[in-house]
Design a protein around this motif. Sequence first.
Motif, PDB file in Angstrom:
ATOM      1  N   MET A  66      54.470  45.420  63.744  1.00 16.17           N
ATOM      2  CA  MET A  66      55.269  46.315  62.899  1.00 16.17           C
ATOM      3  C   MET A  66      54.339  47.139  62.014  1.00 16.17           C
ATOM      4  N   SER A  67      54.667  48.398  61.827  1.00 18.20           N
ATOM      5  CA  SER A  67      53.868  49.267  60.958  1.00 18.20           C
ATOM      6  C   SER A  67      54.490  49.310  59.563  1.00 18.20           C
ATOM      7  N   TYR A  68      53.629  49.446  58.559  1.00 13.82           N
ATOM      8  CA  TYR A  68      54.081  49.446  57.171  1.00 13.82           C
ATOM      9  C   TYR A  68      53.559  50.686  56.466  1.00 13.82           C
ATOM     10  N   GLU A  69      54.303  51.162  55.467  1.00 13.48           N
ATOM     11  CA  GLU A  69      53.904  52.329  54.690  1.00 13.48           C
ATOM     12  C   GLU A  69      53.321  51.956  53.328  1.00 13.48           C
ATOM     13  N   ASN A  70      53.895  50.959  52.684  1.00 12.14           N
ATOM     14  CA  ASN A  70      53.511  50.627  51.313  1.00 12.14           C
ATOM     15  C   ASN A  70      52.616  49.411  51.200  1.00 12.14           C
ATOM     16  N   ILE A  71      52.358  48.747  52.311  1.00 10.76           N
ATOM     17  CA  ILE A  71      51.466  47.599  52.293  1.00 10.76           C
ATOM     18  C   ILE A  71      50.485  47.689  53.453  1.00 10.76           C
ATOM     19  N   LEU A  72      49.369  46.994  53.290  1.00  4.20           N
ATOM     20  CA  LEU A  72      48.389  46.865  54.359  1.00  4.20           C
ATOM     21  C   LEU A  72      48.369  45.409  54.786  1.00  4.20           C
ATOM     22  N   LEU A  73      48.270  45.149  56.082  1.00  3.11           N
ATOM     23  CA  LEU A  73      48.233  43.787  56.594  1.00  3.11           C
ATOM     24  C   LEU A  73      47.011  43.619  57.487  1.00  3.11           C
ATOM     25  N   ASN A  74      46.097  42.762  57.052  1.00  5.20           N
ATOM     26  CA  ASN A  74      44.882  42.489  57.816  1.00  5.20           C
ATOM     27  C   ASN A  74      44.837  41.013  58.191  1.00  5.20           C
ATOM     28  N   LYS A  75      44.491  40.759  59.456  1.00  7.42           N
ATOM     29  CA  LYS A  75      44.388  39.387  59.933  1.00  7.42           C
ATOM     30  C   LYS A  75      42.930  39.085  60.261  1.00  7.42           C
ATOM     31  N   GLU A  76      42.410  38.057  59.608  1.00  7.84           N
ATOM     32  CA  GLU A  76      41.016  37.671  59.799  1.00  7.84           C
ATOM     33  C   GLU A  76      40.966  36.213  60.223  1.00  7.84           C
ATOM     34  N   ASP A  77      40.801  35.983  61.514  1.00  8.25           N
ATOM     35  CA  ASP A  77      40.781  34.623  62.039  1.00  8.25           C
ATOM     36  C   ASP A  77      42.071  33.919  61.651  1.00  8.25           C
ATOM     37  N   LYS A  78      42.009  32.866  60.871  1.00 13.14           N
ATOM     38  CA  LYS A  78      43.201  32.099  60.509  1.00 13.14           C
ATOM     39  C   LYS A  78      43.819  32.550  59.191  1.00 13.14           C
ATOM     40  N   ILE A  79      43.244  33.596  58.581  1.00 12.33           N
ATOM     41  CA  ILE A  79      43.700  34.070  57.270  1.00 12.33           C
ATOM     42  C   ILE A  79      44.296  35.469  57.404  1.00 12.33           C
ATOM     43  N   SER A  80      45.394  35.713  56.707  1.00 11.42           N
ATOM     44  CA  SER A  80      45.990  37.048  56.672  1.00 11.42           C
ATOM     45  C   SER A  80      46.032  37.546  55.235  1.00 11.42           C
ATOM     46  N   ILE A  81      45.744  38.825  55.062  1.00  9.17           N
ATOM     47  CA  ILE A  81      45.701  39.424  53.727  1.00  9.17           C
ATOM     48  C   ILE A  81      46.716  40.559  53.657  1.00  9.17           C
ATOM     49  N   ILE A  82      47.646  40.440  52.708  1.00 10.18           N
ATOM     50  CA  ILE A  82      48.622  41.496  52.442  1.00 10.18           C
ATOM     51  C   ILE A  82      48.178  42.226  51.179  1.00 10.18           C
ATOM     52  N   THR A  83      48.026  43.550  51.282  1.00  7.32           N
ATOM     53  CA  THR A  83      47.645  44.360  50.128  1.00  7.32           C
ATOM     54  C   THR A  83      48.764  45.337  49.811  1.00  7.32           C
ATOM     55  N   ILE A  84      49.304  45.244  48.622  1.00  9.05           N
ATOM     56  CA  ILE A  84      50.308  46.219  48.180  1.00  9.05           C
ATOM     57  C   ILE A  84      49.570  47.512  47.872  1.00  9.05           C
ATOM     58  N   ASN A  85      49.949  48.563  48.566  1.00  6.16           N
ATOM     59  CA  ASN A  85      49.144  49.784  48.571  1.00  6.16           C
ATOM     60  C   ASN A  85      49.925  50.972  48.013  1.00  6.16           C
ATOM     61  N   ARG A  86      50.197  50.915  46.715  1.00  7.73           N
ATOM     62  CA  ARG A  86      50.821  52.028  46.009  1.00  7.73           C
ATOM     63  C   ARG A  86      50.017  52.317  44.740  1.00  7.73           C
ATOM     64  N   PRO A  87      48.749  52.673  44.883  1.00 10.30           N
ATOM     65  CA  PRO A  87      47.890  52.822  43.697  1.00 10.30           C
ATOM     66  C   PRO A  87      48.367  53.902  42.743  1.00 10.30           C
ATOM     67  N   GLU A  88      49.077  54.898  43.258  1.00  5.98           N
ATOM     68  CA  GLU A  88      49.542  55.982  42.386  1.00  5.98           C
ATOM     69  C   GLU A  88      50.568  55.490  41.373  1.00  5.98           C
ATOM     70  N   SER A  89      51.221  54.341  41.664  1.00  6.41           N
ATOM     71  CA  SER A  89      52.200  53.761  40.739  1.00  6.41           C
ATOM     72  C   SER A  89      51.770  52.370  40.293  1.00  6.41           C
ATOM     73  N   LEU A  90      50.465  52.125  40.345  1.00  2.85           N
ATOM     74  CA  LEU A  90      49.905  50.816  39.974  1.00  2.85           C
ATOM     75  C   LEU A  90      50.554  49.690  40.771  1.00  2.85           C
ATOM     76  N   ASN A  91      50.877  50.011  42.039  1.00  3.89           N
ATOM     77  CA  ASN A  91      51.435  49.044  42.988  1.00  3.89           C
ATOM     78  C   ASN A  91      52.786  48.477  42.555  1.00  3.89           C
ATOM     79  N   ALA A  92      53.564  49.282  41.823  1.00  2.00           N
ATOM     80  CA  ALA A  92      54.879  48.836  41.370  1.00  2.00           C
ATOM     81  C   ALA A  92      55.770  48.503  42.567  1.00  2.00           C
ATOM     82  N   LEU A  93      56.651  47.537  42.353  1.00  2.00           N
ATOM     83  CA  LEU A  93      57.563  47.105  43.416  1.00  2.00           C
ATOM     84  C   LEU A  93      58.804  47.989  43.430  1.00  2.00           C
ATOM     85  N   ASN A  94      58.989  48.718  44.521  1.00  2.70           N
ATOM     86  CA  ASN A  94      60.258  49.385  44.750  1.00  2.70           C
ATOM     87  C   ASN A  94      60.972  48.698  45.902  1.00  2.70           C
TER      88      ASN A  94
END
Length: 255
Positions: free
Chosen positions: A1-29
Motif C-alpha cells: 500500500m502507498s502512503y502520502e503522510n507517512i513513510l514505511l521502511n522495512k529493515e530485516d525484522k524491524i519496521s519504521i513508520i515515520t510521520i511525514n508532515r514536517p510543514e505542520s510539525l507532523n500534526a495528526l489529521n
Amino acid sequence: MSYENILLNKEDKISIITINRPESLNALNAKTIQELSAAFDELNSDTNCRAIIITGSGEKSFVAGADIKEFSDFGQDKAEELARTGHNSLFNKIENLSKPVIAAVNGFALGGGLELAMACHIRYASENAKLGLPEVTLGLIPGYGGTQRLPKLIGKGLANEMIFSAKMIPAQRAKEIGLVNEVYPIEDLLLKTKELAKIIAFNSPMAISKAIHAVNLSDTDKGFDTEIKYFGELFELDDKKEGVTAFIEKRKPGF
C-alpha cells in the motif's frame, strides 16, 4: 500500500513508520490517522516484522498534536465520534498490537502526539523533546487516551499536574517520572531505538505477543489469571521447545 503522510521502511525484522508532515510539525489529521492504522494492520500481518518503531520526520517534532482546524466547528456528537474512532482505529490498536511498538520521540510530543507515544509499549526520547497535554488551554481534555494512560505511567498526582497546568516537560524530567524509558542526543535517538528493536526482534514473537496482552491487563482483576493461562499455553508451542532446547544446547535460539 502507498502512503502520502507517512513513510514505511522495512529493515530485516524491524519496521519504521515515520510521520511525514514536517510543514505542520507532523500534526495528526484524519488522513494521517487512517494511514497509520493501515500501516499497523499491514505490519501486524507481516510475519517478517518482529518490532515496530514510530517516529516523526525532522528534528523538531514527533507529533505536535492533532490538526485543530479539522474539528474546530464540531458539536458534541461529532467530537465523540472523532475520539471513539481514534481510539478504535489507532491508539487502542497500537496498545493491543501483537508486536511491540517503540516510540522514538524526536521533539515535540504534545496532545495527540503524546497520546500516540503513550499508546506505544516503550518510549525513547531525544534530549530536545518536550512532552505535554495542552488541551485545557483550548477548553478541552485529552480525547485519545491521555486521561487514562498518563496516570498509569506516572501516577495520578503527576498526571493531574500535567493535564491541569497544560505545561510541557523536558525529556529528562519525563524520564525521571517514568514517562519515557531513555533519553539520547537527537543524532543517536533512532540508532539507539533500533538497537533495542533488534534485541527484541530476536526473541520469541509468540512469547512477546502473550506478554503484551498480559501486561496490558496488569491493572485489572484478570491480570494474574491471564498470565497463568498464557504461561501454560506457551508450553505447547514451538517457540518454547526451541528456546528451551537452545538453552540446554548452549546456543542461540532460532525463533
